[in-house]
Write a protein that holds these residues in place. Structure first.
Motif, mmCIF file in Angstrom:
data_model
loop_
_atom_site.group_PDB
_atom_site.id
_atom_site.type_symbol
_atom_site.label_atom_id
_atom_site.label_comp_id
_atom_site.label_asym_id
_atom_site.label_seq_id
_atom_site.Cartn_x
_atom_site.Cartn_y
_atom_site.Cartn_z
ATOM 1 N N GLU A 105 -29.276 12.832 26.665
ATOM 2 C CA GLU A 105 -30.275 13.894 26.786
ATOM 3 C C GLU A 105 -29.787 15.175 26.106
ATOM 4 O OE1 GLU A 105 -33.466 14.113 27.997
ATOM 5 O OE2 GLU A 105 -33.305 11.929 28.002
ATOM 6 N N LYS A 107 -30.069 14.669 22.402
ATOM 7 C CA LYS A 107 -31.455 14.802 21.946
ATOM 8 C C LYS A 107 -31.850 16.279 21.880
ATOM 9 C CE LYS A 107 -34.320 12.106 24.029
ATOM 10 N NZ LYS A 107 -35.308 11.567 25.000
ATOM 11 N N GLN A 108 -31.448 17.041 22.902
ATOM 12 C CA GLN A 108 -31.742 18.465 22.920
ATOM 13 C C GLN A 108 -31.033 19.181 21.765
ATOM 14 O OE1 GLN A 108 -30.086 20.487 26.282
ATOM 15 N NE2 GLN A 108 -31.303 22.325 25.961
ATOM 16 N N GLN A 127 -30.104 17.882 18.935
ATOM 17 C CA GLN A 127 -30.755 17.466 17.681
ATOM 18 C C GLN A 127 -32.030 18.273 17.457
ATOM 19 O OE1 GLN A 127 -29.505 15.126 15.448
ATOM 20 N NE2 GLN A 127 -31.123 15.877 14.132
ATOM 21 N N GLU A 128 -32.804 18.470 18.525
ATOM 22 C CA GLU A 128 -34.025 19.266 18.401
ATOM 23 C C GLU A 128 -33.706 20.714 18.040
ATOM 24 O OE1 GLU A 128 -36.094 18.822 22.109
ATOM 25 O OE2 GLU A 128 -36.566 16.708 21.714
ATOM 26 N N GLU A 129 -32.674 21.272 18.673
ATOM 27 C CA GLU A 129 -32.277 22.649 18.359
ATOM 28 C C GLU A 129 -31.819 22.768 16.915
ATOM 29 O OE1 GLU A 129 -29.312 24.028 21.081
ATOM 30 O OE2 GLU A 129 -30.645 23.849 22.817
ATOM 31 N N TYR A 130 -31.041 21.791 16.470
ATOM 32 C CA TYR A 130 -30.578 21.829 15.081
ATOM 33 C C TYR A 130 -31.757 21.704 14.122
ATOM 34 C CZ TYR A 130 -28.352 20.587 10.708
ATOM 35 O OH TYR A 130 -27.980 20.555 9.394
ATOM 36 N N GLY A 131 -32.687 20.824 14.441
ATOM 37 C CA GLY A 131 -33.867 20.665 13.592
ATOM 38 C C GLY A 131 -34.690 21.937 13.523
ATOM 39 N N ARG A 132 -34.776 22.645 14.643
ATOM 40 C CA ARG A 132 -35.561 23.869 14.704
ATOM 41 C C ARG A 132 -34.840 25.070 14.107
ATOM 42 N NH1 ARG A 132 -36.912 25.256 20.451
ATOM 43 N NH2 ARG A 132 -35.927 23.262 20.778
ATOM 44 N N VAL A 185 -24.115 18.019 17.562
ATOM 45 C CA VAL A 185 -24.927 16.798 17.585
ATOM 46 C C VAL A 185 -24.051 15.581 17.305
ATOM 47 C CG1 VAL A 185 -26.802 15.560 16.427
ATOM 48 C CG2 VAL A 185 -27.054 17.980 16.944
#
Length: 163
Positions: free
Chosen positions: A131, A134-135, A137-142, A29
């Motif tokens: 993009e 962003k993807q 970041q979402e994977e890391y958050g999840r 990220v």
């Protein structure tokens, strides 16, 4: 005693693996964010300054990729220097294959067209990188917390099973 030592080492290894996966995701990220910022500065360098591309690459670098490409640009050409730099830095910056493929698009067109086309291409690549960021970041958050916790819990479970 040996059984206990083996169990503890197995537990530490599982925990380490989980934390390592989480750190890799976080570094990806950050690397994508740095590359995106570098592309914004490169766009400005090309649009407003009449510097050599090599100087622009060195000026915008935030994580070593652009400087590495600039070092061999004159002897290998822009495309080859960029391709080699991306290949060398991909694992260090924790890029996926998709990230690397997007970055390789820059080498195909940079320095070969007029200023406007180069800026359009940089904007396009910058949007693709954003993009990906962003993807990531979402994977890391999840999954970041899941990897950390899962590694530790798997290690504890194995310790209990082995003891």
């Amino acid at each position: 005693m040996v059984k206990m030592f083996g169990a503890v080492m197995t537990g530490f290894a599982c925990g380490y693996f989980g934390f390592r996966m989480s750190i890799t995701m976080k570094k990806r990220v950050k690397s994508l964010g740095d590359i995106s910022a570098s592309f914004e500065m490169l766009e400005s360098e090309i649009a407003f300054n009449v510097n050599k591309l090599k100087n622009a690459f060195v000026r915008v670098d935030r994580n070593g990729l652009f400087t590495l490409a600039a070092q061999t640009m004159e002897e290998k050409g822009i495309k080859n220097a960029w391709t080699e730099a991306v290949a060398q830095m991909s694992s260090q910056l924790c890029f996926t294959e998709a990230d690397s493929d997007i970055l390789l698009m820059l080498g195909k067109s940079i320095g070969k067209t007029d200023t406007e086309d180069q800026i359009k291409n940089i904007r396009y690549i910058k949007n693709l990188i954003k993009e990906q960021e962003k993807q990531a970041q979402e994977e890391y958050g999840r999954f970041g917390r899941i990897y950390r916790s899962g590694g530790v819990l798997t290690g504890l479970m194995l310790i209990i099973l082995l003891i």
